[in-house]
Design an enzyme around this catalytic site. Structure first.
Site, PDB file in Angstrom:
ATOM      1  N   LYS A 265      -4.321 -10.660  -6.756  1.00 43.64           N
ATOM      2  CA  LYS A 265      -5.591 -11.049  -6.120  1.00 43.64           C
ATOM      3  C   LYS A 265      -6.711 -10.141  -6.625  1.00 43.64           C
ATOM      4  O   LYS A 265      -6.452  -9.001  -7.047  1.00 43.64           O
ATOM      5  CB  LYS A 265      -5.476 -11.013  -4.590  1.00 43.64           C
ATOM      6  CG  LYS A 265      -5.495  -9.644  -3.977  1.00 43.64           C
ATOM      7  CD  LYS A 265      -5.834  -9.705  -2.479  1.00 43.64           C
ATOM      8  CE  LYS A 265      -6.021  -8.276  -1.979  1.00 43.64           C
ATOM      9  NZ  LYS A 265      -6.418  -8.100  -0.633  1.00 43.64           N
TER      10      LYS A 265
ATOM     11  N   LYS B 140       0.820  -1.211   0.000  1.00 46.27           N
ATOM     12  CA  LYS B 140       0.000   0.000   0.000  1.00 46.27           C
ATOM     13  C   LYS B 140       0.855   1.262   0.000  1.00 46.27           C
ATOM     14  O   LYS B 140       0.456   2.284  -0.548  1.00 46.27           O
ATOM     15  CB  LYS B 140      -0.969   0.002   1.196  1.00 46.27           C
ATOM     16  CG  LYS B 140      -2.109  -0.989   1.009  1.00 46.27           C
ATOM     17  CD  LYS B 140      -3.323  -0.666   1.853  1.00 46.27           C
ATOM     18  CE  LYS B 140      -4.457  -1.609   1.518  1.00 46.27           C
ATOM     19  NZ  LYS B 140      -5.598  -1.491   2.437  1.00 46.27           N
TER      20      LYS B 140
ATOM     21  N   LYS C 103     -10.952  -4.732  -4.774  1.00 49.61           N
ATOM     22  CA  LYS C 103     -11.863  -3.630  -5.104  1.00 49.61           C
ATOM     23  C   LYS C 103     -11.093  -2.374  -5.503  1.00 49.61           C
ATOM     24  O   LYS C 103     -11.653  -1.455  -6.069  1.00 49.61           O
ATOM     25  CB  LYS C 103     -12.805  -3.346  -3.936  1.00 49.61           C
ATOM     26  CG  LYS C 103     -12.122  -3.152  -2.596  1.00 49.61           C
ATOM     27  CD  LYS C 103     -13.140  -3.270  -1.449  1.00 49.61           C
ATOM     28  CE  LYS C 103     -12.460  -3.665  -0.163  1.00 49.61           C
ATOM     29  NZ  LYS C 103     -13.291  -4.311   0.811  1.00 49.61           N
TER      30      LYS C 103
HETATM   31  P1  TYM Z   1     -10.679  -6.671   3.682  1.00 51.07           P
HETATM   32  O1  TYM Z   1     -11.749  -5.698   4.004  1.00 51.07           O
HETATM   33  O2  TYM Z   1      -9.650  -6.282   2.674  1.00 51.07           O
HETATM   34  O3  TYM Z   1     -11.308  -8.029   3.196  1.00 51.07           O
HETATM   35  C1  TYM Z   1     -12.322  -8.682   3.936  1.00 51.07           C
HETATM   36  C2  TYM Z   1     -12.118 -10.181   3.853  1.00 51.07           C
HETATM   37  O4  TYM Z   1     -12.111 -10.617   2.496  1.00 51.07           O
HETATM   38  C3  TYM Z   1     -10.942 -11.403   2.234  1.00 51.07           C
HETATM   39  N1  TYM Z   1     -10.525 -11.181   0.839  1.00 51.07           N
HETATM   40  C4  TYM Z   1     -10.296 -12.165  -0.051  1.00 51.07           C
HETATM   41  N2  TYM Z   1     -10.382 -13.501   0.069  1.00 51.07           N
HETATM   42  C5  TYM Z   1     -10.092 -14.238  -1.033  1.00 51.07           C
HETATM   43  N3  TYM Z   1      -9.733 -13.700  -2.223  1.00 51.07           N
HETATM   44  C6  TYM Z   1      -9.627 -12.359  -2.380  1.00 51.07           C
HETATM   45  N4  TYM Z   1      -9.300 -11.852  -3.556  1.00 51.07           N
HETATM   46  C7  TYM Z   1      -9.912 -11.522  -1.260  1.00 51.07           C
HETATM   47  N5  TYM Z   1      -9.938 -10.172  -1.049  1.00 51.07           N
HETATM   48  C8  TYM Z   1     -10.297  -9.990   0.237  1.00 51.07           C
HETATM   49  C9  TYM Z   1      -9.915 -10.876   3.223  1.00 51.07           C
HETATM   50  O5  TYM Z   1      -8.904 -11.840   3.469  1.00 51.07           O
HETATM   51  C10 TYM Z   1     -10.761 -10.597   4.444  1.00 51.07           C
HETATM   52  O6  TYM Z   1     -10.940 -11.773   5.211  1.00 51.07           O
HETATM   53  N6  TYM Z   1      -7.753  -6.119   7.674  1.00 51.07           N
HETATM   54  C11 TYM Z   1      -8.966  -6.719   7.161  1.00 51.07           C
HETATM   55  C12 TYM Z   1     -10.208  -6.272   7.892  1.00 51.07           C
HETATM   56  C13 TYM Z   1     -10.137  -6.468   9.363  1.00 51.07           C
HETATM   57  C14 TYM Z   1     -10.187  -7.709  10.056  1.00 51.07           C
HETATM   58  C15 TYM Z   1     -10.125  -7.365  11.450  1.00 51.07           C
HETATM   59  C16 TYM Z   1     -10.281  -9.038   9.646  1.00 51.07           C
HETATM   60  C17 TYM Z   1     -10.047  -5.483  10.295  1.00 51.07           C
HETATM   61  N7  TYM Z   1     -10.059  -6.021  11.549  1.00 51.07           N
HETATM   62  C18 TYM Z   1     -10.161  -8.372  12.410  1.00 51.07           C
HETATM   63  C19 TYM Z   1     -10.308 -10.026  10.618  1.00 51.07           C
HETATM   64  C20 TYM Z   1     -10.237  -9.695  11.989  1.00 51.07           C
HETATM   65  C21 TYM Z   1      -9.108  -6.346   5.709  1.00 51.07           C
HETATM   66  O7  TYM Z   1      -8.584  -5.359   5.241  1.00 51.07           O
HETATM   67  O8  TYM Z   1      -9.968  -7.140   5.016  1.00 51.07           O
END
Ligand code: TYM
Length: 336
Positions: A202, A120, A205
């Site tokens: 990957k 990032k 969005k």
């Molecule tokens: P975020 O918001 O980017 O994504 C949410 C969830 O979706 C999964 N994900 C994917 N899985 C498979 N293939 C993909 N292309 C893909 N893109 C996203 C992510 O692995 C995630 O599980 N830091 C986290 C949000 C967060 C969080 C937490 C998660 C904040 N606090 C506490 C677990 C526990 C994040 O940015 O996810």
């Protein structure tokens, strides 16, 4: 009343999702689909991680509408707000408070090694803010506040989970048994859904190419069109293989959406070309996402009803979060 582990003896699950843009098929297959299924077996807490979203600059009106929409998607998925705790992270102040405490037990060096921070930083060189750097500490606070046993996430969050575990163990080694050490819960199929235009990346969005990703709220025609345009590989066989990353990604998606094994998918499309296969994947994904979009569009119309639900969710969450937070504060030596 809250479902505490003492009352239910069920394992505790926590996960969060950022409202930083439209949610994708990757979010759905990597995480959200599991969230819905886990509610029948576990004591689940799910949040819209809005505080995490501002590590990248957000337009206020857009952020607000994304928070509503993400919360509505959680409900549209069938996550029951009575049975589980569903809330918006910024409405429970213990998240930021514990994050400060934990940041004093986290090393600069270990944060510097986070691959997502490095990626990032490259993407937003003009805004490498301290929040972006310490983001995994806030995520550790999210997890540790609820004494979570299992954290359903996609593969890209594995490194952040490791840090949360390390922080918990380090704190416990000094102060005794304060935090539960969590484990990642990563799906067998769908842990890493790849871009439809460049399978070395990957699905995300934040990808500028809208044909590279499917939004959960995309309409049927858009979904099918994007799959028809998805890049495939040389040859014409529908087969999982390292030298076929595009086709393998589509097989993974089809398998995760339909529940069929990859071997069954290969058999189903034996002797058929990529064209037939891509259309079938598009239709299967469109069928899976249509009811979610339909429910989301109904739920989002009634902001008052949503407000009742997220306020009740935050109250339930805070009841649990506050106990853990004060326990940690007391151990460190603060006067309560
Ligand atoms: P975020 O918001 O980017 O994504 C949410 C969830 O979706 C999964 N994900 C994917 N899985 C498979 N293939 C993909 N292309 C893909 N893109 C996203 C992510 O692995 C995630 O599980 N830091 C986290 C949000 C967060 C969080 C937490 C998660 C904040 N606090 C506490 C677990 C526990 C994040 O940015 O996810």
């Amino acid at each position: 009343m809250c479902n505490t582990n003492e009352e239910t003896a069920k394992k505790r699950v926590l996960s969060c999702i950022q409202p930083s843009g439209l949610l994708t098929l990757g979010n759905y297959l990597g995480a959200l689909k599991n969230w819905t299924e886990m509610q029948y077996e576990f004591d689940c807490t799910y949040a819209v991680a809005d505080l995490h979203a501002i590590t990248v600059r957000q337009e206020p009106a857009k952020l607000r509408s994304q928070i509503y929409s993400t919360f509505a998607i959680l409900l549209a998925l069938g996550i029951d707000p009575d049975k589980n705790t569903v809330f918006i992270q910024s409405q429970v102040p213990e998240h930021t408070a514990l994050s400060w405490l934990l940041s004093c037990y986290t090393q600069f060096g270990e944060m510097s090694r986070m691959t997502q921070f490095k990626d990032k930083s490259k993407k937003h060189p003009d805004n490498i803010n301290v929040g972006l750097f310490s983001y995994p500490v806030l995520m550790a606070a999210d997890i540790l506040l609820y004494k979570s046993d299992l954290v359903p996430v996609g593969e890209d969050q594995k490194q952040h989970l490791e840090i949360a575990r390390d922080i918990a163990v380090r704190f416990n080694n000094i102060y005794g048994d304060v935090f539960t050490v969590p484990e990642a819960y990563i799906p067998k199929a769908g842990a890493r859904i790849r871009s439809l235009q460049d399978p070395s990346k990957k699905m995300s969005k934040s990808d500028d190419n809208v044909n590279a990703w499917i939004a959960i709220l995309d309409g049927r025609d858009d979904i099918i069109r994007k799959f028809k345009r998805a890049v495939t590989d040389s040859g014409s066989e529908v087969r999982m293989a390292e030298d076929k990353p595009g086709v393998s990604n589509l097989i993974t998606i089809y398998s995760a959406v339909t529940g069929k094994s990859t071997a069954d998918v290969e058999r189903e499309f034996e002797g058929k070309g990529y064209g037939d296969f891509k259309l079938a994947v598009g239709e299967a994904v469109a069928d899976a996402l249509a009811p979610i979009k339909q429910k989301h569009d109904e739920i989002i119309k009634d902001k008052k009803a949503m407000e009742q639900l997220y306020k009740a969710g935050a109250e339930k969450a805070e009841y649990v979060a506050r106990k853990t937070y004060f326990k940690a504060m007391k151990k460190v030596g603060f006067v309560l």
